[in-house]
Design a protein around this motif. Structure first.
Motif, PDB file in Angstrom:
ATOM      1  N   SER A 198       0.814  -1.221   0.000  1.00 22.04           N
ATOM      2  CA  SER A 198       0.000   0.000   0.000  1.00 22.04           C
ATOM      3  C   SER A 198       0.842   1.264   0.000  1.00 22.04           C
ATOM      4  CB  SER A 198      -0.923   0.012   1.231  1.00 22.04           C
ATOM      5  OG  SER A 198      -1.695  -1.161   1.317  1.00 22.04           O
ATOM      6  N   VAL A 199       2.103   1.170   0.418  1.00 14.58           N
ATOM      7  CA  VAL A 199       2.956   2.346   0.549  1.00 14.58           C
ATOM      8  C   VAL A 199       3.511   2.723  -0.821  1.00 14.58           C
ATOM      9  CG1 VAL A 199       4.958   3.331   1.720  1.00 14.58           C
ATOM     10  CG2 VAL A 199       3.548   1.612   2.880  1.00 14.58           C
ATOM     11  N   ARG A 200       3.265   3.971  -1.222  1.00 11.53           N
ATOM     12  CA  ARG A 200       3.750   4.498  -2.488  1.00 11.53           C
ATOM     13  C   ARG A 200       4.440   5.835  -2.244  1.00 11.53           C
ATOM     14  NH1 ARG A 200       2.841   0.080  -3.572  1.00 11.53           N
ATOM     15  NH2 ARG A 200       1.544  -0.827  -5.227  1.00 11.53           N
ATOM     16  N   PRO A 201       5.444   6.185  -3.062  1.00 12.00           N
ATOM     17  CA  PRO A 201       6.146   7.462  -2.843  1.00 12.00           C
ATOM     18  C   PRO A 201       5.228   8.673  -2.892  1.00 12.00           C
ATOM     19  CG  PRO A 201       7.414   6.034  -4.299  1.00 12.00           C
ATOM     20  CD  PRO A 201       6.098   5.368  -4.094  1.00 12.00           C
ATOM     21  N   PHE A 202       4.255   8.687  -3.827  1.00 16.19           N
ATOM     22  CA  PHE A 202       3.388   9.863  -3.929  1.00 16.19           C
ATOM     23  C   PHE A 202       2.492  10.000  -2.703  1.00 16.19           C
ATOM     24  CE2 PHE A 202       0.710   6.534  -5.668  1.00 16.19           C
ATOM     25  CZ  PHE A 202      -0.563   6.870  -5.235  1.00 16.19           C
ATOM     26  N   ARG A 203       2.146   8.885  -2.075  1.00 20.88           N
ATOM     27  CA  ARG A 203       1.338   8.968  -0.858  1.00 20.88           C
ATOM     28  C   ARG A 203       2.166   9.507   0.315  1.00 20.88           C
ATOM     29  NH1 ARG A 203      -1.398   3.070  -1.982  1.00 20.88           N
ATOM     30  NH2 ARG A 203      -2.889   3.784  -3.585  1.00 20.88           N
ATOM     31  N   VAL A 204       3.410   9.102   0.368  1.00 20.03           N
ATOM     32  CA  VAL A 204       4.287   9.639   1.408  1.00 20.03           C
ATOM     33  C   VAL A 204       4.445  11.142   1.235  1.00 20.03           C
ATOM     34  CG1 VAL A 204       6.616   9.566   2.374  1.00 20.03           C
ATOM     35  CG2 VAL A 204       5.497   7.444   1.672  1.00 20.03           C
ATOM     36  N   ARG A 205       4.659  11.581  -0.017  1.00 17.94           N
ATOM     37  CA  ARG A 205       4.799  13.020  -0.259  1.00 17.94           C
ATOM     38  C   ARG A 205       3.532  13.770   0.108  1.00 17.94           C
ATOM     39  NH1 ARG A 205       7.440  11.079  -5.000  1.00 17.94           N
ATOM     40  NH2 ARG A 205       5.518  11.415  -6.193  1.00 17.94           N
ATOM     41  N   LYS A 206       2.384  13.163  -0.189  1.00 21.08           N
ATOM     42  CA  LYS A 206       1.111  13.807   0.149  1.00 21.08           C
ATOM     43  C   LYS A 206       0.973  13.973   1.665  1.00 21.08           C
ATOM     44  CE  LYS A 206      -2.008  14.467  -2.253  1.00 21.08           C
ATOM     45  NZ  LYS A 206      -2.462  15.683  -2.977  1.00 21.08           N
ATOM     46  N   LEU A 207       1.337  12.951   2.420  1.00 26.49           N
ATOM     47  CA  LEU A 207       1.243  13.044   3.873  1.00 26.49           C
ATOM     48  C   LEU A 207       2.236  14.055   4.427  1.00 26.49           C
ATOM     49  CD1 LEU A 207       0.822   9.295   4.931  1.00 26.49           C
ATOM     50  CD2 LEU A 207      -0.917  11.075   4.921  1.00 26.49           C
ATOM     51  N   LEU A 208       3.439  14.108   3.845  1.00 30.11           N
ATOM     52  CA  LEU A 208       4.429  15.080   4.314  1.00 30.11           C
ATOM     53  C   LEU A 208       3.973  16.505   4.026  1.00 30.11           C
ATOM     54  CD1 LEU A 208       7.766  13.299   3.282  1.00 30.11           C
ATOM     55  CD2 LEU A 208       6.794  13.509   5.570  1.00 30.11           C
ATOM     56  N   LEU A 220      -1.316  11.934  11.770  1.00 36.96           N
ATOM     57  CA  LEU A 220      -0.425  11.892  10.608  1.00 36.96           C
ATOM     58  C   LEU A 220       0.902  11.230  10.957  1.00 36.96           C
ATOM     59  CD1 LEU A 220      -1.018  15.469   9.116  1.00 36.96           C
ATOM     60  CD2 LEU A 220      -1.836  13.299   8.194  1.00 36.96           C
ATOM     61  N   LEU A 221       1.425  11.545  12.124  1.00 37.88           N
ATOM     62  CA  LEU A 221       2.709  10.969  12.535  1.00 37.88           C
ATOM     63  C   LEU A 221       2.613   9.462  12.710  1.00 37.88           C
ATOM     64  CD1 LEU A 221       3.959  13.640  15.104  1.00 37.88           C
ATOM     65  CD2 LEU A 221       4.657  13.339  12.733  1.00 37.88           C
ATOM     66  N   HIS A 222       1.483   8.982  13.223  1.00 35.02           N
ATOM     67  CA  HIS A 222       1.326   7.538  13.408  1.00 35.02           C
ATOM     68  C   HIS A 222       1.250   6.823  12.062  1.00 35.02           C
ATOM     69  CE1 HIS A 222       0.796   6.416  17.688  1.00 35.02           C
ATOM     70  NE2 HIS A 222       0.586   7.702  17.834  1.00 35.02           N
ATOM     71  N   LEU A 223       0.549   7.385  11.104  1.00 38.28           N
ATOM     72  CA  LEU A 223       0.485   6.763   9.783  1.00 38.28           C
ATOM     73  C   LEU A 223       1.845   6.812   9.101  1.00 38.28           C
ATOM     74  CD1 LEU A 223      -1.238   5.388   7.681  1.00 38.28           C
ATOM     75  CD2 LEU A 223      -1.934   7.624   6.820  1.00 38.28           C
ATOM     76  N   LEU A 224       2.554   7.926   9.246  1.00 37.07           N
ATOM     77  CA  LEU A 224       3.897   8.017   8.678  1.00 37.07           C
ATOM     78  C   LEU A 224       4.861   7.041   9.348  1.00 37.07           C
ATOM     79  CD1 LEU A 224       4.296  11.879   8.236  1.00 37.07           C
ATOM     80  CD2 LEU A 224       4.340  10.174   6.413  1.00 37.07           C
ATOM     81  N   SER A 225       4.691   6.819  10.653  1.00 37.94           N
ATOM     82  CA  SER A 225       5.556   5.855  11.342  1.00 37.94           C
ATOM     83  C   SER A 225       5.353   4.450  10.800  1.00 37.94           C
ATOM     84  CB  SER A 225       5.284   5.894  12.843  1.00 37.94           C
ATOM     85  OG  SER A 225       3.987   5.388  13.146  1.00 37.94           O
ATOM     86  N   LEU A 226       4.103   4.117  10.432  1.00 31.12           N
ATOM     87  CA  LEU A 226       3.845   2.809   9.832  1.00 31.12           C
ATOM     88  C   LEU A 226       4.454   2.727   8.438  1.00 31.12           C
ATOM     89  CD1 LEU A 226       2.493   0.067  10.008  1.00 31.12           C
ATOM     90  CD2 LEU A 226       0.384   1.091   9.183  1.00 31.12           C
ATOM     91  N   TYR A 227       4.351   3.802   7.667  1.00 30.48           N
ATOM     92  CA  TYR A 227       4.988   3.828   6.349  1.00 30.48           C
ATOM     93  C   TYR A 227       6.507   3.667   6.480  1.00 30.48           C
ATOM     94  CZ  TYR A 227       0.787   5.305   3.793  1.00 30.48           C
ATOM     95  OH  TYR A 227      -0.454   5.347   3.203  1.00 30.48           O
ATOM     96  N   LYS A 228       7.073   4.293   7.517  1.00 32.83           N
ATOM     97  CA  LYS A 228       8.517   4.236   7.701  1.00 32.83           C
ATOM     98  C   LYS A 228       8.987   2.834   8.056  1.00 32.83           C
ATOM     99  CE  LYS A 228      12.255   6.972   9.680  1.00 32.83           C
ATOM    100  NZ  LYS A 228      12.612   8.169  10.478  1.00 32.83           N
ATOM    101  N   VAL A 229       8.120   2.052   8.703  1.00 33.36           N
ATOM    102  CA  VAL A 229       8.475   0.669   9.017  1.00 33.36           C
ATOM    103  C   VAL A 229       8.701  -0.123   7.738  1.00 33.36           C
ATOM    104  CG1 VAL A 229       7.565  -1.485   9.943  1.00 33.36           C
ATOM    105  CG2 VAL A 229       7.372   0.604  11.267  1.00 33.36           C
ATOM    106  N   PHE A 230       7.828   0.096   6.732  1.00 32.91           N
ATOM    107  CA  PHE A 230       7.938  -0.660   5.485  1.00 32.91           C
ATOM    108  C   PHE A 230       9.025  -0.096   4.566  1.00 32.91           C
ATOM    109  CE2 PHE A 230       3.337  -1.424   6.557  1.00 32.91           C
ATOM    110  CZ  PHE A 230       3.497  -2.765   6.841  1.00 32.91           C
ATOM    111  N   TYR A 231       9.084   1.235   4.447  1.00 34.17           N
ATOM    112  CA  TYR A 231      10.055   1.866   3.556  1.00 34.17           C
ATOM    113  C   TYR A 231      10.702   3.055   4.263  1.00 34.17           C
ATOM    114  CZ  TYR A 231       8.030  -0.946  -0.188  1.00 34.17           C
ATOM    115  OH  TYR A 231       7.607  -1.993  -0.960  1.00 34.17           O
ATOM    116  N   PRO A 232      11.707   2.802   5.078  1.00 38.53           N
ATOM    117  CA  PRO A 232      12.336   3.918   5.817  1.00 38.53           C
ATOM    118  C   PRO A 232      13.005   4.935   4.903  1.00 38.53           C
ATOM    119  CG  PRO A 232      13.591   1.875   6.069  1.00 38.53           C
ATOM    120  CD  PRO A 232      12.310   1.505   5.404  1.00 38.53           C
ATOM    121  N   GLU A 233      13.382   4.513   3.683  1.00 39.03           N
ATOM    122  CA  GLU A 233      14.051   5.463   2.789  1.00 39.03           C
ATOM    123  C   GLU A 233      13.080   6.495   2.221  1.00 39.03           C
ATOM    124  OE1 GLU A 233      12.660   1.957   0.383  1.00 39.03           O
ATOM    125  OE2 GLU A 233      13.689   2.290   2.289  1.00 39.03           O
ATOM    126  N   LEU A 234      11.784   6.208   2.253  1.00 32.79           N
ATOM    127  CA  LEU A 234      10.801   7.158   1.727  1.00 32.79           C
ATOM    128  C   LEU A 234      10.429   8.219   2.754  1.00 32.79           C
ATOM    129  CD1 LEU A 234       8.357   4.799  -0.235  1.00 32.79           C
ATOM    130  CD2 LEU A 234      10.241   6.182  -1.134  1.00 32.79           C
TER     131      LEU A 234
END
Length: 741
Positions: A198-208, A220-234
């Motif tokens: 489910s994690v995509r670069p454009f979604r990360v940018r949208k949340l940021l 927002l921080l909790h959802l980003l923390s979950l994204y960071k677990v899967f793709y910390p480089e994003l």
């Protein structure tokens, strides 16, 4: 010829069919007729069922049907509402009523009313939720109604029979994240649906971008923390290691009704929301009592016989019945829909210990944190809840889970920091202190505020037993910290990750600072506690347990740190009235010498940066010299000693030879041993003269006698720190005494 054979063949099959039909008994035909009649009667009764007729009405009603003055609508709506609030709606009823509400056939007011009594009896059909979500794009539903619908979805999320199609429209749901009023609920729903794909670069940018616009919102921080677990480089944003609860639970609309329905349908599928739903207190306050702490049943988020499960070849945890079966299917396990159910199954815990998906621990921590906060932090503190068997069972299960995993949960840690500030020290004491001993290493910058200050207030105002329990808890905490260090620390001294469940890395120096703060804090507690309790032997025993751990930190756990006990612990132990305390202090001093000697030798050989401070060496030498002079050399209260008493006071005390009052043959702790030895050596004497023991040979015999009584610590201390010389003398004369090495 062929035509005749064909007719003969047809005739034969006809005769066989006729023969078979003739063999049907009369009872068999009667039975089939009875089944047909029963089915016809059932359909007739179902057709006449008012509830079925009401559902049929809502499934066929056309848009624009007037609401005012519509008696049929009112009658059917009241009927369905009564069923929903009393025993819950079946899945087909949920589908019909949700479609009716979200399509706005009769306006937004009717939609709100339907959502408020939409209480599921068993499960919620996934397709009904997907169709309802699709109605959000129409643009006719008011924002407040959309919020209510999302709150309903979050409340019944774990009762949805499957999540595959919901995850398929992940992008559609994500498109609503920019709506300010919907964003907290959309982020919560996305948090529950997110998988690696489910994690995509454009979604990360949208949340940021949204985080820049709205600020550092917790959801927002909790959802980003979950994204960071899967793709910390994003996710390049630095996230705090400890965040407050980001998703608020807004389920008051369905609280009482859902609780009542689940009680009546206890044998059916239940949601883990029952852990946080209970009837309101009579005082209408947020303070709660323990009502729904039973763990949810282990049930998968998919149906085991569904086509999706067969195509994906997945296996649910509830289908496993043995550990070998688990080993054979480790890579095709489907996680349960209710993460709290993992705590109630030993096989599930084995899988939890194996799985490397950090999102599993994030979901479990979220569920556990909500349960602990709702059922304990906001509970009634009048003492009536302390005997709750449900609360006791829940915390014992949590403790056994953490012991099985050999690490604590971050949600438990965050809960304890808050709970210590409102805890009275008696409510579920063994369980709370057990959980407290499992917390991972706390940074030294915040350990005082989070842990030391609330514990100090409880410690100094509590009973002796509580003081002993706190010291034992902190000793177990230190043991686990040192064990984690010895297992997970890297050989080159770089960052160490101390807890898989806690996203916190700590340098070796930071870890040593935390350990130092903990040891010094216990030293302060021990000093004041011994003064308050009159140097009670039970409290002193627990304190010496702690320093048995501290004295071996270098040799046993590989931590380059040596911390000496404070004077408020050393001297009460040396002057204790029981020989066990003096013997244990001797063993502790023996181990301190071993650690310091080994550390110094290693420093000289490897030229490493482990530097023993001059103050530590001075403290050890001071304690060692005083102990030898006190127990062996009979030099108490003399000028130049650590404890000096004015000579005039010594004369007024009328104690003969006061400098010998605490040597091994006069010490109050060993007085019984000295008396027993005196009787064995001089059975004919009526007058007891303990000074006769200090003569050369009797003194050596007395040492052997003490060592034979089981005082191994005293023996090890003497062998490592005492040079003993036997010098001939006579009774009453002081010959050459042992000296410290």
């Amino acid at each position: 010829m062929e035509l005749a054979m064909s007719k003969s063949s047809n005739l034969t099959r006809t005769d066989l069919d006729s023969s078979f039909e003739s063999q049907l008994s009369v009872s068999s035909r009667t039975s089939c007729r009875s089944l047909r009649l029963a089915e016809k009667e059932r359909r007739k009764n179902q057709t006449g069922d008012p509830f079925v007729l009401a559902l049929k009405y809502f499934s066929e009603v056309k848009a624009g049907t007037p609401r005012a003055g519509n008696d049929v609508l009112k009658r059917n709506l009241v009927l369905v509402e009564r069923v929903g609030l009393s025993r819950g709606l079946p899945p087909e009823a949920i589908s019909v009523m949700l479609d009716f509400a979200m399509s706005l056939c009769m306006g937004g007011v009717m939609c709100v009313r339907v959502l408020k009594f939409l209480i599921p009896a068993t499960v919620v059909p996934q397709e009904a939720v997907v169709r309802a979500v699709s109605w959000l794009c129409v643009g006719k539903i008011a924002i407040s109604t959309q919020v209510l619908f999302l709150r309903w979805v979050l409340t019944v999320f774990d009762m949805i029979d499957s999540k595959d199609h919901l995850r398929a429209i992940y992008g559609f749901i994500f498109s609503f994240v920019t709506e300010e009023n919907l964003s907290p609920y959309i982020c919560h729903l996305l948090y529950l649906l997110t998988r690696r794909e489910s994690v995509r670069p454009f979604r990360v940018r949208k949340l940021l971008d949204l985080q820049t616009k709205m600020g550092r919102q917790p959801f927002l921080l909790h959802l980003l923390s979950l994204y960071k677990v899967f793709y910390p480089e994003l996710v390049t944003l630095s996230l705090p290691s400890r965040m407050r609860s980001g998703f608020k639970i807004h389920n008051s609309t369905w609280k009482v009704a859902l609780c009542a329905v689940q009680k009546r349908n206890s044998g059916q599928v239940s949601s883990d929301i029952s852990l946080s739903l209970g009837l309101k207190d009579e005082t209408n306050s947020r303070k709660r009592k323990f009502h729904h702490l039973e763990l949810p049943s282990l049930s998968s988020s998919i149906q085991s016989n569904s086509s999706s499960s067969r195509s994906r070849k997945v296996l649910s945890l509830e289908q496993l019945h043995s550990f070998p079966h688990l080993l054979d299917n480790l890579h095709c396990i489907e996680l349960p829909s209710q993460m709290g159910s993992l705590l109630g199954s030993s096989l599930a815990l084995c899988y939890l210990d194996y799985v490397q998906d950090d999102s599993v621990f994030l979901r479990l921590n979220f569920w556990l944190g909500h349960a602990l906060h709702e059922e304990f932090l906001y509970c009634s503190r009048d003492g009536s809840s302390g005997s709750s068997s449900e609360a006791l069972h829940f915390l014992n299960r949590l403790l056994s889970t953490q012991h099985f995993l050999q690490e604590g949960f971050s949600s438990t840690e965050g809960f304890l920091y808050k709970f210590l500030n409102v805890w009275d020290g008696s409510l579920l004491r063994p369980q709370i202190l057990g959980l407290l001993s499992d917390i991972p290493v706390v940074p030294s910058s915040c350990i005082s505020q989070l842990l030391f200050e609330p514990l100090m207030q409880l410690f100094f105002t509590s009973t002796l037993f509580f003081k002993c329990s706190v010291i034992d808890c902190l000793n177990n905490m230190l043991l686990k910290w040192l064990t984690w260090h010895s297992v997970y620390a890297l050989e080159d001294g770089l960052d160490i990750s101390l807890n898989r469940h806690t996203p916190m890395n700590m340098t070796l120096s930071g870890f040593m600072d935390s350990v130092m703060e903990l040891v010094r804090f216990v030293g302060r507690l021990a000093t004041v506690g011994l003064q308050l309790e009159g140097c009670h032997s039970l409290l002193l025993s627990f304190i010496l347990d702690f320093y048995e751990t501290v004295c071996d930190m270098f040799l046993k756990y590989g931590l380059p740190l040596v911390v000496m006990p404070p004077a408020g612990v050393f001297y009460p132990a040396l002057f204790a009235t029981d020989p066990v305390s003096v013997d244990r202090l001797s063993y502790i001093m023996y181990r301190y010498k071993k650690n310091l000697t080994s550390a110094k030798c290693q420093q000289q050989e490897t030229k490493q940066a482990f530097h023993i401070s001059r103050q530590t060496c001075q403290e050890f030498n001071h304690y060692l010299l005083f102990m030898v002079n006190c127990l062996w050399n009979s030099k108490m209260f003399l000028p130049g000693m650590a404890i000096e008493v004015d000579q005039e006071l010594l004369v007024l005390s009328k104690v003969p030879e006061p400098w010998t009052s605490f040597d091994l043959n006069h010490h109050p702790a060993f007085l019984g041993c000295a008396l027993d030895f005196h009787h064995k050596c001089w059975p004919e004497r009526k007058d007891i003269d303990f000074n006769s023991i200090k003569v050369a040979k009797p003194w050596n015999w007395y040492m052997e006698f003490l060592f034979s009584q089981g005082f191994q610590g005293l023996q090890q201390f003497a062998q490592s720190s005492i040079n003993r010389r036997s010098v001939a003398g006579i009774s009453g004369q002081r010959g050459s005494q042992p000296t410290s090495r």
